[in-house]
Write an enzyme that holds these catalytic residues in place. Structure first.
Site, PDB file in Angstrom:
ATOM      1  N   ASP A  56     -13.954  14.710  -4.269  1.00  0.00           N
ATOM      2  CA  ASP A  56     -14.095  16.005  -4.960  1.00  0.00           C
ATOM      3  C   ASP A  56     -15.359  15.913  -5.817  1.00  0.00           C
ATOM      4  OD1 ASP A  56     -13.554  18.512  -6.253  1.00  0.00           O
ATOM      5  OD2 ASP A  56     -11.416  18.188  -5.917  1.00  0.00           O
ATOM      6  N   LYS A  99       0.853  -1.197   0.000  1.00  0.00           N
ATOM      7  CA  LYS A  99       0.000   0.000   0.000  1.00  0.00           C
ATOM      8  C   LYS A  99       0.886   1.243   0.000  1.00  0.00           C
ATOM      9  CE  LYS A  99      -2.326   1.634   3.771  1.00  0.00           C
ATOM     10  NZ  LYS A  99      -2.194   3.101   3.888  1.00  0.00           N
ATOM     11  N   ASP A 116      -3.463   4.368  -1.882  1.00  0.00           N
ATOM     12  CA  ASP A 116      -4.398   4.838  -0.854  1.00  0.00           C
ATOM     13  C   ASP A 116      -4.405   6.361  -0.807  1.00  0.00           C
ATOM     14  OD1 ASP A 116      -5.882   5.119   1.486  1.00  0.00           O
ATOM     15  OD2 ASP A 116      -4.247   4.497   2.808  1.00  0.00           O
ATOM     16  N   THR A 162     -11.692   6.207  11.044  1.00  0.00           N
ATOM     17  CA  THR A 162     -11.766   5.731  12.439  1.00  0.00           C
ATOM     18  C   THR A 162     -11.383   6.837  13.423  1.00  0.00           C
ATOM     19  OG1 THR A 162      -9.614   4.747  11.979  1.00  0.00           O
ATOM     20  CG2 THR A 162     -11.481   3.260  12.086  1.00  0.00           C
ATOM     21  N   LYS A 201      -7.451   8.229  -1.177  1.00  0.00           N
ATOM     22  CA  LYS A 201      -8.750   8.672  -0.612  1.00  0.00           C
ATOM     23  C   LYS A 201      -9.325   9.910  -1.315  1.00  0.00           C
ATOM     24  CE  LYS A 201      -7.691   6.970   4.067  1.00  0.00           C
ATOM     25  NZ  LYS A 201      -6.267   6.678   4.006  1.00  0.00           N
ATOM     26  N   ARG A 245       3.206  -1.336  10.780  1.00  0.00           N
ATOM     27  CA  ARG A 245       4.304  -1.447  11.754  1.00  0.00           C
ATOM     28  C   ARG A 245       4.623  -2.865  12.244  1.00  0.00           C
ATOM     29  NH1 ARG A 245       1.748   3.536  14.815  1.00  0.00           N
ATOM     30  NH2 ARG A 245      -0.025   2.531  13.765  1.00  0.00           N
TER      31      ARG A 245
HETATM   32  O1  C5P Z   1       1.170   0.450  11.187  1.00  0.00           O
HETATM   33  P1  C5P Z   1      -0.251  -0.005  11.078  1.00  0.00           P
HETATM   34  O2  C5P Z   1      -0.411  -1.507  10.934  1.00  0.00           O
HETATM   35  O3  C5P Z   1      -1.148   0.576  12.155  1.00  0.00           O
HETATM   36  O4  C5P Z   1      -0.721   0.604   9.674  1.00  0.00           O
HETATM   37  C1  C5P Z   1      -2.038   0.540   9.223  1.00  0.00           C
HETATM   38  C2  C5P Z   1      -2.184   1.251   7.908  1.00  0.00           C
HETATM   39  O5  C5P Z   1      -3.568   1.311   7.569  1.00  0.00           O
HETATM   40  C3  C5P Z   1      -1.676   2.696   7.900  1.00  0.00           C
HETATM   41  O6  C5P Z   1      -1.185   2.993   6.595  1.00  0.00           O
HETATM   42  C4  C5P Z   1      -2.929   3.495   8.197  1.00  0.00           C
HETATM   43  O7  C5P Z   1      -2.876   4.791   7.662  1.00  0.00           O
HETATM   44  C5  C5P Z   1      -3.998   2.662   7.483  1.00  0.00           C
HETATM   45  N1  C5P Z   1      -5.350   2.851   8.006  1.00  0.00           N
HETATM   46  C6  C5P Z   1      -5.699   2.596   9.333  1.00  0.00           C
HETATM   47  N2  C5P Z   1      -6.967   2.782   9.774  1.00  0.00           N
HETATM   48  C7  C5P Z   1      -7.917   3.210   8.934  1.00  0.00           C
HETATM   49  C8  C5P Z   1      -7.614   3.473   7.608  1.00  0.00           C
HETATM   50  C9  C5P Z   1      -6.301   3.271   7.170  1.00  0.00           C
HETATM   51  O8  C5P Z   1      -4.835   2.193  10.108  1.00  0.00           O
HETATM   52  N3  C5P Z   1      -9.163   3.344   9.387  1.00  0.00           N
END
Ligand code: C5P
Length: 236
Positions: free
Chosen positions: A64, A32, A59, A119, A61, A211
C-alpha cells in the site's frame, strides 16, 4: 546464522490449528500464519500461538502507500511476531517506511522479508498484463536487490534461486523458501520442488513446509524428518 523449518498453518480455523499444534506436545515449531487464518480469527490467534511458545512468521504480504504500510507494520510488530513480509513491488520508499513502523521503542523488530514476483505470475502475465517486458528472473533479482538496499532482511524465493540471491544480495540476506517436498512425496500444485536436504545444500536459510507436514499421517514424524534433513544434513 539461524536456520529453521517453518510449518505453514494453512488451516481455516483456530480450532483446527490448535488440534494440530497439540500433536507436538512440548516441541514448538516455528509456524507461518497466512491470510486465511488471520482473516478468519484475527490477531487473537497470533497472540494465542505466541503464548504457547512458537515463533511466528505472519505472512500477510502488505502492499500500500508507505504511510499506511508503516502504521500497519507498527500494529503487527506489537503482536510480537518474529517475521513478516510485504511486496517489493511497493517500492523502496514503502519498504523503508515498513521498517520504521516495525521497529519497536527498544530498537528490536521482527525480521522483514519481501515477496518479489509471486510464483503464480508467469512471463506472459508479467508482459501482457503488468507491462513488464524484462525476463521474470531478472525482475525477481532486481526486486531482491531493492529489498536488500532498503535494509530488509531477505526474500521469499525458490530454494533453486537461493544461491543466486545470496550472490547478488550477500550471504547474510535471508532466503525463505517454500516448494519443499520429501523425495517421492505428493507435489500438489507446486511446480518446482526440492527436498529439505537439497534446500540445505542450495543454501536456503528457512524452509516453509505445509502439506508434507500438515497432511502427513504422522505430522510430528514428518516435521522431525524435515528438521533432520534441513538442519542436520541427514539423507533419510
Ligand atoms: O503445502 P505447501 O508446502 O505447498 O505450502 C507452502 C506454503 O508456502 C503455503 O502457505 C503457500 O501459500 C506458501 N508459498 C508458496 N509459494 C510462494 C509463496 C508462498 O508455496 N511463492
Amino acid at each position: 546464522m539461524a536456520k529453521d523449518v517453518i510449518v505453514a498453518l494453512d488451516f481455516a480455523s483456530g480450532a483446527q490449528v490448535f488440534e494440530f499444534l497439540d500433536l507436538f506436545g512440548k516441541e514448538k515449531p516455528f509456524v507461518k500464519i497466512g491470510m486465511e487464518l488471520f482473516y478468519a480469527e484475527g490477531p487473537s490467534v497470533v497472540k494465542e500461538i505466541k503464548a504457547r511458545g512458537h515463533k511466528i512468521f505472519l505472512d500477510l504480504k502488505l502492499h500500500d502507500i508507505p504511510n499506511t504500510v508503516k502504521k500497519s507494520m507498527r500494529v503487527l510488530s506489537s503482536l510480537d511476531v518474529d517475521m513478516c513480509n510485504l511486496h517489493a513491488a511497493g517500492t523502496r520508499a514503502m519498504m523503508t517506511a515498513a521498517l520504521e513502523g516495525l521497529t519497536r521503542e527498544d530498537g528490536s523488530r521482527p525480521l522483514l522479508i519481501a515477496v518479489t514476483q509471486l510464483t503464480s505470475t508467469d512471463q506472459t502475465a508479467l508482459t501482457r498484463e503488468i507491462l513488464i517486458e524484462r525476463p521474470v528472473d531478472e525482475v525477481v533479482m532486481s526486486y531482491a536487490k531493492n529489498a536488500a538496499d532498503a535494509g530488509l532482511d531477505g526474500v521469499v524465493c525458490s530454494p533453486l534461486e537461493a544461491g543466486k540471491v545470496h550472490e547478488k544480495c550477500g550471504d547474510r540476506f535471508l532466503t525463505v523458501t517454500p516448494g519443499v517436498r520429501f523425495a517421492g512425496g505428493e507435489v500438489g500444485d507446486q511446480k518446482r520442488v526440492t527436498t529439505p536436504l537439497k534446500a540445505r545444500e542450495l543454501g536456503s536459510d528457512y524452509i516453509v513446509v505445509g502439506r508434507p507436514i500438515t497432511a502427513a499421517e504422522d505430522p510430528v514424524k514428518a516435521y522431525e524428518r524435515c528438521c533432520r534433513q534441513f538442519l542436520l544434513g541427514y539423507d533419510d
